[in-house]
Design an enzyme around this catalytic site. Structure first.
Site, PDB file in Angstrom:
ATOM      1  N   GLY A   1       0.794  -1.221   0.000  1.00 18.94           N
ATOM      2  CA  GLY A   1       0.000   0.000   0.000  1.00 18.94           C
ATOM      3  C   GLY A   1       0.822   1.264   0.000  1.00 18.94           C
ATOM      4  O   GLY A   1       0.323   2.334   0.359  1.00 18.94           O
TER       5      GLY A   1
ATOM      6  N   LYS B   1       9.582   9.238  -7.649  1.00 21.31           N
ATOM      7  CA  LYS B   1       9.751   7.783  -7.646  1.00 21.31           C
ATOM      8  C   LYS B   1      11.201   7.497  -8.029  1.00 21.31           C
ATOM      9  O   LYS B   1      11.643   7.823  -9.136  1.00 21.31           O
ATOM     10  CB  LYS B   1       8.794   7.128  -8.651  1.00 21.31           C
ATOM     11  CG  LYS B   1       8.858   5.609  -8.676  1.00 21.31           C
ATOM     12  CD  LYS B   1       8.258   4.990  -7.436  1.00 21.31           C
ATOM     13  CE  LYS B   1       8.239   3.462  -7.537  1.00 21.31           C
ATOM     14  NZ  LYS B   1       7.635   2.838  -6.346  1.00 21.31           N
TER      15      LYS B   1
ATOM     16  N   THR C   1       9.679  -0.127 -11.593  1.00 23.27           N
ATOM     17  CA  THR C   1       9.920  -1.408 -12.258  1.00 23.27           C
ATOM     18  C   THR C   1       8.595  -2.063 -12.627  1.00 23.27           C
ATOM     19  O   THR C   1       7.552  -1.762 -12.061  1.00 23.27           O
ATOM     20  CB  THR C   1      10.729  -2.363 -11.353  1.00 23.27           C
ATOM     21  OG1 THR C   1       9.950  -2.702 -10.202  1.00 23.27           O
ATOM     22  CG2 THR C   1      12.047  -1.728 -10.908  1.00 23.27           C
TER      23      THR C   1
ATOM     24  N   GLY D   1      -0.994   0.237   5.460  1.00 19.14           N
ATOM     25  CA  GLY D   1      -1.315   0.592   4.085  1.00 19.14           C
ATOM     26  C   GLY D   1      -2.643   0.077   3.581  1.00 19.14           C
ATOM     27  O   GLY D   1      -3.158   0.592   2.582  1.00 19.14           O
TER      28      GLY D   1
ATOM     29  N   GLY E   1      10.141   4.824  -2.454  1.00 18.41           N
ATOM     30  CA  GLY E   1      11.092   3.807  -2.864  1.00 18.41           C
ATOM     31  C   GLY E   1      10.446   2.708  -3.681  1.00 18.41           C
ATOM     32  O   GLY E   1       9.313   2.823  -4.152  1.00 18.41           O
ATOM     33  N   ALA E   2      11.198   1.639  -3.853  1.00 17.61           N
ATOM     34  CA  ALA E   2      10.712   0.463  -4.578  1.00 17.61           C
ATOM     35  C   ALA E   2      10.848  -0.729  -3.637  1.00 17.61           C
ATOM     36  O   ALA E   2      11.959  -1.101  -3.261  1.00 17.61           O
ATOM     37  CB  ALA E   2      11.520   0.229  -5.852  1.00 17.61           C
TER      38      ALA E   2
END
Length: 242
Positions: A14, A37, A41, A170, A110-111
């Site tokens: 989330g 961002k 990906t 989330g 982040g990722a």
């Protein structure tokens, strides 16, 4: 708090909808917002990514994306496999710092989790947060298994000398199970940081107008909202053992 780093305890927790809610609440409070961002990906060039989803839900915000890779993998792995340049922590920090000169609030998303690798040297979102000396907000899941990943993330944030802004759930289910209810009390304890909000599980399915109107009620005052952690604990937390 001109820059807030938003990380998750993993993927699909989330994080993006939480970023959108924070952006919407900040905008409602009259603040200008940018959303960065670090690396997207699993999305092809012509497809909308996370920053587009934030803008759709939150309304007019400045959006920026430093890198995009087609496979849904860790950014460093996705960059290597695609034969594309990786993004490095110093590049992330520089982009966030520049946006902060032009906006009241920069949300750096982040990722995946805090220590997911972005480059061959092992650079992470945590490294970028360290360069920025920015607070880190952790987005966690509600149910079974969240306590371990939340505590590990919180410990890493503190080990790096960073400010842990708190934890946001989330996706809070409409019918929470026992583990989720107990975690309302246990999450702030294991993180040693306050709960800063809880988003309903269907938040992303709301119309943008409804999302923007409701977002402040999902977030605590530190995030420009009106959400009351104690009231939420009383209402949604664990019931007495029968």
């Amino acid at each position: 708090m001109p820059i807030l780093v938003i990380t998750g305890t993993g993927t699909e927790v989330g994080k993006t909808v939480t970023t959108a809610a924070i952006a919407a609440s900040a905008r409602a409070a009259g603040r200008s917002v940018a959303v960065l961002k670090a690396a997207q990906t699993g999305v092809r060039p012509e497809e909308p990514g996370d920053v587009e989803e934030v803008a759709r839900l939150a309304g007019p915000v400045t959006t920026a994306e430093l890198a995009r890779y087609p496979e849904p993998l860790a950014p460093g792995t996705a960059a290597r496999r695609a034969g594309l340049a990786p993004v490095h922590p110093h590049e992330i920090a520089e982009a966030a710092a520049k946006l902060a000169t032009e906006h009241d609030l920069v949300l750096l998303e982040g990722a995946g989790g805090l220590l997911v690798r972005f480059d061959p040297a092992g650079g992470t979102l945590a490294d970028a947060a360290g360069l920025l000396a920015a607070p880190v907000l952790v987005v966690a899941t509600a149910g079974l298994g969240t306590l371990n990943t939340t505590e590990l993330t919180a410990r890493e944030v503190r080990a790096r000398g960073l400010d842990l802004a708190g934890v946001v759930i989330g996706s809070w289910p409409a019918a929470p199970d026992l583990a989720s209810r107990c975690n309302v009390a246990d999450l702030p304890e294991v993180a040693d940081a306050p709960l800063q909000g809880a988003l309903p599980a269907d938040a992303a399915t709301l119309t943008p107008e409804a999302f923007r109107a409701a977002a402040p009620a999902w977030l605590a005052p530190r995030l420009d909202g009106s959400w009351d952690a104690e009231a939420f604990r009383v209402r949604e937390g664990p019931r007495p053992f029968a």
